[in-house]
Structures are given as C-alpha cells and as structure tokens.
Design a protein around this motif. Structure first.
Motif, PDB file in Angstrom:
ATOM      1  N   ALA A  47       0.830  -1.204   0.000  1.00  0.00           N
ATOM      2  CA  ALA A  47       0.000   0.000   0.000  1.00  0.00           C
ATOM      3  C   ALA A  47       0.865   1.255   0.000  1.00  0.00           C
ATOM      4  O   ALA A  47       0.567   2.234  -0.701  1.00  0.00           O
ATOM      5  N   ALA A  48       1.948   1.244   0.780  1.00  0.00           N
ATOM      6  CA  ALA A  48       2.849   2.395   0.834  1.00  0.00           C
ATOM      7  C   ALA A  48       3.536   2.605  -0.508  1.00  0.00           C
ATOM      8  O   ALA A  48       3.716   3.745  -0.961  1.00  0.00           O
ATOM      9  N   GLU A  51       1.075   4.204  -2.876  1.00  0.00           N
ATOM     10  CA  GLU A  51       0.896   5.624  -2.552  1.00  0.00           C
ATOM     11  C   GLU A  51       2.076   6.446  -3.061  1.00  0.00           C
ATOM     12  O   GLU A  51       1.902   7.547  -3.599  1.00  0.00           O
ATOM     13  N   ARG A  52       3.286   5.917  -2.904  1.00  0.00           N
ATOM     14  CA  ARG A  52       4.475   6.629  -3.407  1.00  0.00           C
ATOM     15  C   ARG A  52       4.429   6.768  -4.919  1.00  0.00           C
ATOM     16  O   ARG A  52       4.780   7.814  -5.472  1.00  0.00           O
ATOM     17  N   VAL A  54       1.789   6.921  -6.844  1.00  0.00           N
ATOM     18  CA  VAL A  54       0.797   7.924  -7.221  1.00  0.00           C
ATOM     19  C   VAL A  54       1.319   9.334  -6.953  1.00  0.00           C
ATOM     20  O   VAL A  54       1.100  10.250  -7.757  1.00  0.00           O
ATOM     21  N   ARG A  55       1.996   9.515  -5.827  1.00  0.00           N
ATOM     22  CA  ARG A  55       2.594  10.842  -5.554  1.00  0.00           C
ATOM     23  C   ARG A  55       3.600  11.191  -6.646  1.00  0.00           C
ATOM     24  O   ARG A  55       3.682  12.337  -7.091  1.00  0.00           O
ATOM     25  N   ARG A 293      -9.025   3.528  -6.354  1.00  0.00           N
ATOM     26  CA  ARG A 293      -7.707   4.095  -6.070  1.00  0.00           C
ATOM     27  C   ARG A 293      -6.635   3.015  -5.985  1.00  0.00           C
ATOM     28  O   ARG A 293      -6.836   1.964  -5.385  1.00  0.00           O
ATOM     29  N   TYR A 294      -5.496   3.270  -6.615  1.00  0.00           N
ATOM     30  CA  TYR A 294      -4.331   2.397  -6.651  1.00  0.00           C
ATOM     31  C   TYR A 294      -4.537   1.170  -7.543  1.00  0.00           C
ATOM     32  O   TYR A 294      -3.808   0.188  -7.432  1.00  0.00           O
ATOM     33  N   ASN A 310      -5.722  12.245  -8.735  1.00  0.00           N
ATOM     34  CA  ASN A 310      -6.276  10.946  -9.141  1.00  0.00           C
ATOM     35  C   ASN A 310      -7.047  10.996 -10.466  1.00  0.00           C
ATOM     36  O   ASN A 310      -7.824  10.092 -10.758  1.00  0.00           O
ATOM     37  N   THR A 324     -12.179   6.411  -4.509  1.00  0.00           N
ATOM     38  CA  THR A 324     -11.788   5.821  -3.239  1.00  0.00           C
ATOM     39  C   THR A 324     -12.966   5.811  -2.286  1.00  0.00           C
ATOM     40  O   THR A 324     -13.895   6.608  -2.428  1.00  0.00           O
TER      41      THR A 324
END
Length: 403
Positions: A47-48, A51-52, A54-55, A293-294, A310, A324
């Motif tokens: 998950a982390a 998130e990275r 997407v950033r 999301r993701y 997004n 999300t």
C-alpha cells in the motif's frame, strides 16, 4: 467509455462466472494455480509503495491549455478511439448478470406485467396487482419499481417540450409502452446492452443506451443485434445540462454506469448523477462499477499525465479518474459536508442526489498471467443506490403473476 479492459472474469467448472468474493488466496505459493483471486489483502509495504507511485506520477501536471483541450474535445478523442478499435476492443460483459442481477431480465418479476396497450384487458379484480410497491428481493436487499402511471402533465406534452432535439416516437417517447426500462450511460459499442437483449425476448423490456461518441452510437445502430423496437441508442453528453434525456422523469427502473463516471471531470460528476437520479422511478436503482484508487492502471501512468488529484489523461486523449472509499476533504467541501462525516466519494455523490445505499464495496482482485508468471492487482468499486419510495407506498404489495 473506458479505454482499457477492466473486467477480470472468474468462472466455475460449468462455465458460469462466480460472483466475486468466492476465491481466496490463503497460500501464496498457489498464486499461479488460477487466473484470479478475490478480496486480496494488501500488505502495508504494498500500500505504501502504491501511494508513493501515485505521488510520483502526480507530481507533474498537464498544462492548463492542454487540460482545456481534453475537456472541450473529449468527444473527439472518444470518436477517434472507436474509429480505430471499432467493436473489437471490449468483450461483452456477461458477468454483469452475476454482479448486478437487476440487469438479468429473467430475474425481474416486473417483466411479466402487461404492456400499457394490454392493461385495458386486465380484469378489475386484478387491478390491485398493477399498483405501486411491486417488490423483488436481490441478495437480501429489496427494491421496488412502480408499475403505475405517475400523476402530472401528459408524457407526450412533457417530452415534446423538453426533448425537441431528439426524434420522439408518436406514442410519447421511445419505449413508452414497456413496463421495465433500463438506461446504460456511456454504452460504447454495446457490450452491456446486447447481452441484455440477447438473453431476453420479453416485449415488456426496453433498453436505452447513450454515449457522447457519435462513432460508438453508429456502431451500436449498425450492429445486427440492434432492434429499434426494443432498444434506443442516442448520442448524449451526460455533462451537458442543456440537452435532456429522451425519457421523462420517474420513468426508469435501472440506470447503469459501467466504467463511465470515471471518464468525466470530477467537478461535473455531482450534477450528472443528480440528473440521472431524477429519471429513476421511486424504488429504481442506479448501478455503478468503476476504477478504484491504486488500481494497476493508475500506477502505470507516467509523470506529465496527471490532470488533477487521481485524474489522468491516457495517451489517446481519453481521461480516467480513480475513486476511493476514503473521504476526500476537497470533495467534502465542494458538497458542503463536514470533513468529519464518515463517507466516501461515491457515497457522497449518490446521497447528495437523494439516493439510498444498497451496496458500496471495493473489489480488490489479483489477476494472474500464468504463462508469463505475472501478477496484476486490480481495484474496482461497485455500488448500488436506490431511489426512496414515495411516502405511503406499501413495500409488501405482492408481485403479480401471469397465467
């Protein structure tokens, strides 16, 4: 209107697709034993990492001039998409009958109601069976569709006045004699519509489908399965408030949004959903399946393709948003809700349109390419929201039967 094939088809030995949530990966060593696994839990590290990613791919935005172009010429980009791929890109979505039984005509007792032209032949002692509050049960959730006529101005007058830009049938509007009506918004080349028509020949069903790609609608109308007596395909931009739909308010039993809401700008979604909500009968249902999301598709975008949070543009100019269930403060503020409200993006959109939740869940699926030994993590969101019944309507009126 989606520009990638989102559906992961999971089948049983008899060839029928399982409803998702039935195959779990308990032993990672068995990951390549099947083509897909349901309700896959992500590790904190995974998950982390998502998130990275997407950033990173959101750090560089598309320039304002190009963003205007993608918005103003959205129909052009989708027309180009269908001119290139025609009807060979998507597969028919027969899985919808499992996930959304409301679209399986044989499961709907309302299909056995008499046509409007036949109602005069129904004996008076059965007239109560044709009243409001006809209820069906679906996976523990009940929803009601009204078989009676609503009060108000004559349909012909209303539709003629509001829909002058469309060709309306002489009896008021296309499908006005049907007792069960389905609208698919963003139909593409008919990969949902034609399976519905193919599995049912009941004249009480009428299906509407629209897309703002004129090329896609032309492909629908030239398909050998297209039957104007059972289906009405038309060009429509669900963000265009100046053009109405070819049906009056309160006339639809089902509105389906399958990988389409994600294709429009986030700040236009609320008005689009609210307008569609007005078309539903009390007890009618709105169905949605879209990107979460993701999802793998979001993680594959490169820098410079992000339009806003997004929301991305593909290489062919078509756009996609990833939803999300986590609360977004910006959306919360836009809808004038407190940021402390425990809700999600789609729930906020639907409830602000006056709809009630029947289902809202995340489908996290692991798809596997056994030949190449590849794993692909997909995230989709699936929703059902119903329009509240009119005050005083009895939910327990028996479903009519045929003789």
């Amino acid at each position: 209107m989606a520009a990638s094939s989102p559906e992961g088809v999971l089948e049983t030995q008899d060839g029928k697709r399982r409803q998702f949530g039935n195959r779990f990966l308990s032993d990672p060593a068995r990951v390549f034993h099947y083509n897909a696994w349901d309700n896959v839990e992500w590790s904190e590290e995974q998950a982390a990492a998502a998130e990275r990613k997407v950033r990173e791919n959101s750090s560089q935005r598309v320039c304002p001039e190009k963003q205007v172009d993608y918005e103003v010429n959205a129909h052009k980009y989708w027309n180009d998409f269908y001119k290139i791929h025609e009807n060979g890109f998507f597969k028919d979505r027969h899985w919808l009958f499992t996930e959304f039984p409301e679209l399986a005509p044989s499961h709907n007792p309302l299909m056995d109601l008499p046509l409007d032209s036949e109602k005069s032949e129904v004996s008076k002692d059965r007239s109560g069976e044709d009243g409001p509050g006809l209820t069906t049960e679906r996976h523990g959730c009940s929803w009601t569709s009204r078989g009676c006529d609503t009060q108000g101005p004559p349909v012909e007058e209303t539709v003629t006045r509001e829909l002058s830009h469309l060709e309306i049938c002489g009896d008021g509007f296309p499908g006005s004699s049907a007792t069960y009506r389905i609208l698919e918004v963003g139909c593409g080349v008919g990969n949902t519509v034609f399976p519905i028509l193919q599995t049912n020949n009941n004249p009480n069903l009428f299906v509407y489908c629209c897309d703002f790609s004129a090329t896609a609608i032309e492909l629908v109308k030239t398909n050998s399965e297209y039957d104007p007596s059972r289906c009405f395909a038309f060009v429509h931009d669900l963000c265009d408030e100046d053009h109405s739909y070819p049906v009056p308010e309160g006339s639809l039993d089902v509105v389906a949004l399958i990988f389409v809401l994600s294709a429009i700008a986030p700040d236009t979604m609320q008005k689009a959903i609210s307008r569609l909500s007005q078309l539903l009968k009390p007890g009618g249902v709105m169905l949605l399946r879209d990107y979460g999301r993701y999802d793998m598709a979001q993680l594959r975008f490169k820098k410079g393709q992000c339009l806003s949070g997004n929301f991305y543009v593909r290489g062919d100019g078509t756009r996609v948003y990833f939803f999300t269930q986590e609360w977004e403060p910006a959306l919360c503020a836009r809808l004038c809700f407190s940021t402390a409200v425990p809700a999600d993006e789609l729930h906020a959109l639907f409830t602000a349109a006056g709809l009630e939740k029947v289902q809202n869940l995340v489908d996290r699926r692991l798809q596997v390419n056994r030949g190449k030994q590849l794993t692909m993590y997909r995230v989709w969101i699936q929703c059902k929201y119903s329009k509240p019944l009119l005050p005083g309507v009895n939910k327990e009126v028996p479903v009519p039967h045929t003789t």
